[in-house]
Write an enzyme that holds these catalytic residues in place. Structure first.
Site, PDB file in Angstrom:
ATOM      1  N   LYS A   1       0.822  -1.212   0.000  1.00 24.06           N
ATOM      2  CA  LYS A   1       0.000   0.000   0.000  1.00 24.06           C
ATOM      3  C   LYS A   1       0.855   1.259   0.000  1.00 24.06           C
ATOM      4  CE  LYS A   1      -4.361  -1.801   1.765  1.00 24.06           C
ATOM      5  NZ  LYS A   1      -5.406  -1.758   2.814  1.00 24.06           N
TER       6      LYS A   1
ATOM      7  N   ARG B   1      -3.383 -10.245   5.123  1.00 27.75           N
ATOM      8  CA  ARG B   1      -3.968 -10.245   3.775  1.00 27.75           C
ATOM      9  C   ARG B   1      -2.917  -9.665   2.830  1.00 27.75           C
ATOM     10  NH1 ARG B   1      -6.777  -6.717   0.390  1.00 27.75           N
ATOM     11  NH2 ARG B   1      -8.407  -7.714  -0.893  1.00 27.75           N
TER      12      ARG B   1
END
Length: 273
Positions: A221, A255
Site C-alpha cells: 500500500k 492479507r
C-alpha cells in the site's frame, strides 16, 4: 480465536495468510493481471502451494477514487471464477471482498466461505442480515464514506479511540442479527492519512480489547511506497517489515499479494513466543 468456514473450524491462534486475488482491471497493484482463467488458476495454485490459508477474491477495486462497478458486473466477474476454483481446488477456503449483500449471497451459494466487507455493513443495509442467514464468517473493516469519498473524511480527534467505538457499534449490530464469527480489519489506507495509518499500526494492540481476531491488510500500500519513495511493485520488503510489526501487535490474519514472504514472517515471529 477460531472461525467456522464451510464446517471447518480454523484456529487463528497461529496467524494465517490470506492471498489476494483481484479480478478487476484497475486494482492499484495487480489490476488486469488476473482476468484470464488460466492466469487465475496458476496464481491461486501458486498461493496455495506457498501456504495460503484463504484466498480473497475482489471484483470491485476499492482503491481511493476507484470507478463505480455495477452489482451485475461484479457478480459476472466473480461467479465463473468461484465455480472454477471450487471445482479445481475442493478444499479451498474462499473469501469474497464485497460490500453488497446480494453479491455476498450469490458468492456463498457458489462456494465462498467468508465475506470480507470494507464497509462493515454501512454501504448495504441488508448485508448483516444476509451474512447472518448465510452463516459464514464476516470480516468488517473500518472506513468512512465509500471508495470515491473516503480520502476526504480523515478528520479525527483520536483516531484509534474513534475506531474502537466504531467497531464496538458494528460488532453489537452484527451480533444482534446473529453473526457469530467476526474478524476486524483496521482498514489501512481507508479514510486515513499516511500519518494516521502509522498511528493505527503503532497502537494496534489496543484493538485486542474487542476480543476478536484482527486482520492486517498492508500489502504494497501507499503507506509503504510513499515513505520509501518507490512504487507498489517495489514495496515487498516494506510489506514484510510492516507485516512483522502487525504480527507483534496481535494480527491473526495477514492479507497479502505475496504469500511466501508472509508465511515466512509468521514462522519467524512465532519463534519469539
Amino acid at each position: 480465536m477460531t472461525i467456522n468456514c464451510n464446517s471447518r473450524l480454523i484456529d487463528l491462534n497461529l496467524p494465517k495468510v490470506m492471498g489476494i486475488l483481484n479480478v478487476t482491471p484497475n486494482s492499484f497493484y495487480d489490476g488486469g493481471k488476473h482476468n484470464e482463467i488460466n492466469s487465475i488458476m496458476h496464481q491461486v495454485d501458486k498461493m496455495l502451494s506457498e501456504g495460503a490459508d484463504f484466498i480473497d477474491i475482489g471484483a470491485y477495486s476499492s482503491k481511493p477514487s476507484a470507478e463505480f462497478v455495477s452489482e451485475e458486473e461484479e457478480i459476472k466477474r466473480l461467479v465463473p471464477i468461484i465455480k472454477e476454483l471450487v471445482d479445481h481446488f475442493p478444499s479451498i477456503v474462499l473469501s469474497v471482498d464485497t460490500f453488497r449483500a446480494n453479491v455476498a449471497k450469490v458468492a456463498v451459494e457458489h462456494g465462498a466461505g467468508i465475506i470480507n466487507d470494507i464497509s462493515a455493513g454501512l454501504l448495504d443495509e441488508k448485508m448483516l442480515e444476509t451474512v447472518a442467514d448465510l452463516k459464514v464468517p464476516y470480516i468488517m473493516m473500518h472506513m468512512r464514506g465509500n471508495p470515491q469519498t473516503m480520502q476526504t473524511l480523515t478528520n479525527y480527534e483520536d483516531i484509534v479511540k474513534e475506531m474502537i467505538f466504531y467497531f464496538s457499534e458494528r460488532i453489537q449490530k452484527a451480533r444482534s442479527f446473529g453473526i457469530s464469527d467476526i474478524v476486524i480489519d483496521p482498514g489501512f489506507g481507508f479514510a486515513k492519512t499516511l500519518e494516521q495509518n502509522y498511528e493505527v499500526l503503532h497502537k494496534m494492540e489496543l484493538f485486542s480489547m474487542l476480543e476478536l481476531p484482527l486482520l492486517a491488510g498492508i500489502s504494497r500500500k501507499s503507506m509503504i511506497y510513499k515513505v520509501l519513495e518507490n512504487s507498489p511493485q517495489e514495496a515487498l520488503n516494506g510489506t514484510s517489515v510492516l507485516n512483522t510489526i502487525a504480527l507483534q501487535k496481535g494480527a491473526k490474519i495477514l492479507r497479502v499479494h505475496d504469500v511466501k514472504e508472509a508465511v515466512e514472517c509468521i514462522k519467524l515471529v512465532s519463534k519469539l513466543k
